[in-house]
Design an enzyme around this catalytic site. Structure first.
Site, PDB file in Angstrom:
ATOM      1  CG  PHE A  39      36.904  39.701  42.048  1.00 53.90           C
ATOM      2  CD1 PHE A  39      38.150  40.237  41.753  1.00 53.90           C
ATOM      3  CD2 PHE A  39      36.840  38.363  42.396  1.00 53.90           C
ATOM      4  CE1 PHE A  39      39.293  39.463  41.792  1.00 53.90           C
ATOM      5  CE2 PHE A  39      37.979  37.577  42.451  1.00 53.90           C
ATOM      6  CZ  PHE A  39      39.215  38.124  42.143  1.00 53.90           C
ATOM      7  CE  LYS A  40      39.459  36.347  39.746  1.00 55.62           C
ATOM      8  NZ  LYS A  40      39.729  35.006  39.282  1.00 55.62           N
ATOM      9  CG  ASP A  41      32.496  40.507  35.126  1.00 60.43           C
ATOM     10  OD1 ASP A  41      32.976  39.890  34.161  1.00 60.43           O
ATOM     11  OD2 ASP A  41      31.470  40.143  35.733  1.00 60.43           O
ATOM     12  CG  MET A  94      38.499  39.812  31.773  1.00 54.32           C
ATOM     13  SD  MET A  94      40.271  39.579  32.063  1.00 54.32           S
ATOM     14  CE  MET A  94      40.287  38.333  33.323  1.00 54.32           C
ATOM     15  CB  THR A 150      40.241  34.288  35.558  1.00 53.33           C
ATOM     16  OG1 THR A 150      40.659  34.822  36.802  1.00 53.33           O
ATOM     17  CG2 THR A 150      41.088  34.896  34.459  1.00 53.33           C
TER      18      THR A 150
END
Length: 480
Positions: A119-121, A124, A152
């Protein structure tokens, strides 16, 4: 829109100033002076903009929500940034974050279709575009210092690799990430990416990032920025998928939805708090932790008690092996009535001195659930295995370990007539060892990641010492 520090620093800054800054000069976190309000008419307009997740709808929704907080990037440029970021080519689905129904009124929101399968994409990829845009506009460079418990780091590195004017120095706990997570980061050979494996746990990495950020002279001299969830821009990007999840789970704006969020650092669920404060009809925000249950303990008891390295468990949902939730200060700032002196007393004074603070006897603690909608729960390794097996057996869906923590806790807090959306955190291949333990076979592996664990690795192992890390950064930023 101006931004303030949770600890009362007098400066008020605009978005692009804090985009590159990270922590405020007094060690606090940035928040907007006020949360923009989304009334019924605005919510209906946003629903129409999302257009049921058809191609381009998510990028258009992101532009509308970001525009409420960003007034120092021309609208045409911001729209173009959103359109470059949220594409079907990058995220594999026109809706970007499609819902997957498990039961009647029970959904997973797929946040893991990006380049690093986590989910960090979602934030980011946007941050990479924003950094390159703003640095190009200023003619400057930025050295990003970050800490990761797994996802992350790879998301940041894949978003920043090859970006002009940006170097990344990413700290991770030595030997504590899954082999897949390590390979995603350490196999990158781009010269602007530096991986540092710290001999300690994630909280040691996070402490070093904060120590470096609080050395204002070093920070300015070496142009240090951050991509951790202390960066407001990253958290703001995550607000968008709460709106997208709500629109997909409901047919009208009269309905309420609850979200369950696997959380260690409080960044992902803090974005839900922001969305709720804006007026999105969120009923409950349910925080799901693993055995490192500092957040669950707070929401049950009112005591926020950080743990040391020796008391931080190494678990099968390693991205939540965190006992010092760096984003929690943002919520507590709101909880104590946006009183910066009170917030500073808790986080800058009591916490470093005593390792804890206690709000159990304060009337504001009841407001965490009653006014802000927070509930919580805890999941263990045995729960994780049982949930993975159950979801696979009943729905033929394989979920990762962190999502399993979310599903387990969500089931404890479902309410009739209120859809429950669990935020999926990663694809299961990132934690293959536990999936094999649960199901007896490896999860599906995207073709692009075949054999990634056997690629050559580029990483520097270093002690958990802020001075040594600063020396390493100074040496490598001096090189051209």
């Amino acid at each position: 829109m101006r931004y303030l520090s949770t600890r009362g620093h007098p400066d008020r800054k605009r978005f692009c100033e804090i985009l590159l800054e990270g922590l405020a000069p007094d060690g606090g976190l940035y928040l907007p002076e006020r949360y923009p309000q989304v009334d019924a008419a605005a919510l209906q307009r946003l629903r129409a903009v999302f257009n049921e997740g058809k191609s381009g709808g998510y990028a258009a929704l992101a532009f509308e929500i970001l525009s409420l907080y960003i007034d120092d990037i021309p609208a045409a440029d911001l729209r173009a940034i959103c359109e470059r970021t949220y594409t079907e080519a990058v995220f594999g689905n026109p809706a970007i974050v499609p819902l997957k129904q498990l039961d009647d009124g029970f959904y997973l929101e797929a946040l893991s279709n990006g380049p690093t399968l986590a989910f960090k994409d979602m934030a980011m990829q946007l941050l990479g575009q924003l950094f390159e845009y703003e640095l190009g506009r200023r003619g400057e460079e930025l050295n990003i210092l970050g800490a990761t418990s797994g996802d992350t780091g790879s998301a940041a590195e894949h978003a920043m690799k090859g970006k002009r004017g940006v170097r990344v120095f990413m700290l991770s706990p030595h030997g504590r990430m899954s082999p897949f997570q390590q390979a995603q980061m350490f196999s990158l050979t781009d010269p602007n990416i530096h991986n540092i494996a710290v001999e300690g746990v994630f909280d040691d990495c996070q402490d070093i990032v904060k120590a470096v950020s609080n050395d204002l002279d070093f920070k300015r001299r070496h142009k240090i920025g951050t991509v951790n969830s202390i960066n407001w821009a990253r958290l703001l990007a995550q607000v968008v998928y709460y709106f997208a999840g709500y629109f997909q789970a409901t047919g009208s704006n009269d309905e309420r939805v609850s979200f369950t969020v696997p959380s260690g650092n409080f960044g992902n669920v803090c974005a839900g708090h922001v969305a709720r404060q804006m007026g999105l009809p969120i009923h409950r925000l349910v925080v799901a932790t693993n055995e490192n249950d500092v957040l669950d303990e707070f929401f049950r008891t009112g005591v926020y008690r950080v743990r040391g390295s020796a008391d931080t468990h190494e678990t099968s949902s390693p991205s939540m092996d965190i006992s010092k939730a760096s984003n929690f200060e943002r919520f507590v700032f709101d909880l104590v009535g946006r009183d910066p002196a009170r917030c500073k007393a808790l986080f800058a004074d009591a916490l470093p001195r005593e390792g804890r603070f206690d709000l159990s006897g304060d009337p504001v603690f009841a407001e965490a659930a009653a006014h802000y909608g927070f509930l919580s729960g805890r999941s263990t390794h045995a729960d994780r295995l049982a949930t993975i097996r159950d979801v696979d057996r009943r729905y033929a869906v394989v979920i990762d370990t962190h999502t399993a923590d979310g599903v387990k806790v969500a089931r404890e807090h479902t309410e009739p007539g209120v859809p429950m959306v669990v935020l999926e955190t990663a694809l299961p291949i990132k934690f293959a060892e536990t999936i094999v333990e649960a199901l007896g076979h490896e999860p599906e592996r995207p073709a692009a990641y075949a054999g990634i664990e056997s690629l050559p690795k580029r990483v520097k192992v270093m002690p958990a010492d802020a001075g040594a890390i600063k020396a390493y950064i100074a040496e490598h930023t001096a090189l051209r």
